[in-house]
Design an enzyme around this catalytic site. Structure first.
Site, PDB file in Angstrom:
ATOM      1  N   HIS A 264       5.277  37.237  43.610  1.00  0.00           N
ATOM      2  CA  HIS A 264       4.492  37.609  44.784  1.00  0.00           C
ATOM      3  C   HIS A 264       3.795  36.377  45.348  1.00  0.00           C
ATOM      4  O   HIS A 264       3.541  35.420  44.629  1.00  0.00           O
ATOM      5  CB  HIS A 264       3.356  38.566  44.395  1.00  0.00           C
TER       6      HIS A 264
ATOM      7  N   GLU B  51       1.688  36.495  40.454  1.00  0.00           N
ATOM      8  CA  GLU B  51       1.146  36.219  41.784  1.00  0.00           C
ATOM      9  C   GLU B  51       0.976  34.713  41.959  1.00  0.00           C
ATOM     10  O   GLU B  51       0.466  34.025  41.065  1.00  0.00           O
ATOM     11  CB  GLU B  51      -0.230  36.890  41.956  1.00  0.00           C
TER      12      GLU B  51
ATOM     13  N   ASP C 104       6.939  39.403  50.555  1.00  0.00           N
ATOM     14  CA  ASP C 104       6.576  38.293  49.669  1.00  0.00           C
ATOM     15  C   ASP C 104       7.531  38.136  48.490  1.00  0.00           C
ATOM     16  O   ASP C 104       8.126  39.123  48.060  1.00  0.00           O
ATOM     17  CB  ASP C 104       5.122  38.452  49.167  1.00  0.00           C
TER      18      ASP C 104
HETATM   19 ZN    ZN Z   1       3.613  41.353  46.343  1.00  0.00          ZN
END
Ligand code: ZN
Length: 248
Positions: free
Chosen positions: A37, A104, A152
């Site tokens: 992400h 992330e 993303d």
């Molecule tokens: Zn995401």
């Protein structure tokens, strides 16, 4: 109540109805895929706080957050489900939080990804795939599993660098044109995409494998089974990725 919850969190999950007679023959439930992400936030500290609380849509988390300078923070035990994938589908699996490790990357969604951050990501992927026996090809974008909702990581994400380090899938440069009769929709589905919204699936494919952020143009679907226009390059790349999946 607080004491009860704390007690539950600290002890193994067992039924009070049964006698505990442990067998050594078991292992932890395993993640089979890694989902990448971008945070779409301006700061690492802001993203870290959000991943411990909530965003506009509710409570969120990920197993790892990587800063632009390469610092890696772990927020959730790898054996637990982090809440990063949301509604989606990949290779027929509907609950990706169950099946994945979520990473992330501190990035606002429009900037380039920092070198040190990608270096750290590659080191983390090596560690995760080694320890958790996750296939090195099973590294995907959030948008791959949720193409109608997510974009993303952005088209700026350097997938080719990951591939050079041995992670993810990539079409071969010398791949020939797709042959007559090749079905690009079946190939997309074989890769793992949910093709029930074909324009969204093709947009996710193009973002990931062609660095394109423009959505494909839906054309009238009255004429048959192909509601979007695959171009020759889509077909060439999809054919080669399909061949690799089939071991050819
Ligand atoms: Zn995401």
């Amino acid at each position: 109540m607080v004491a009860l919850l704390a007690g539950c969190a600290a002890s193994p999950q067992r039924s009070p109805l049964a006698t505990w007679s442990p067998s050594p023959n078991h292992d932890a439930r395993q993640a089979t895929v890694i989902v990448l992400h971008h945070t779409q936030m301006d700061s690492f500290d802001g993203a870290l706080a959000t991943l411990k609380s909530a965003n506009d849509h509710g409570r969120v988390s990920a197993h790892y957050l990587i800063a632009e300078d390469g610092r890696i923070v772990q927020l959730v035990d790898e054996r637990a489900r982090a809440w990063h994938a949301g509604v989606g589908r990949w290779r027929g699996t509907g609950d990706l939080n169950d099946a994945s490790i979520g990473i992330e990357l501190d990035n606002d969604g429009s900037e380039a990804f920092a070198e040190a951050q990608i270096d750290a990501l590659i080191r983390l992927l090596d560690d995760l795939c080694t320890r958790l026996a996750i296939p090195r090809t099973a590294v995907i974008a959030h948008a791959d599993l949720a193409p109608t909702r997510k974009v993303d990581p952005s088209a700026q994400f350097p997938w080719a660098r990951l591939v050079n380090a041995g992670f993810g899938e990539w079409p071969r440069a010398e791949a020939p044109a797709a042959p007559e009769g090749f079905d690009p929709v079946l190939a997309l589905a074989l890769l793992g995409y949910d093709t029930s919204n074909l324009p969204a699936a093709l947009a996710a494919f193009r973002r990931r494998f062609r660095g394109m952020d423009t959505a494909p143009t839906p054309v009238g679907s009255d004429e048959g089974a192909m509601p979007v226009a695959f171009d020759d390059e889509d077909r060439r790349l999809l054919f080669d990725l399909q061949q690799q999946r089939l071991g050819r």
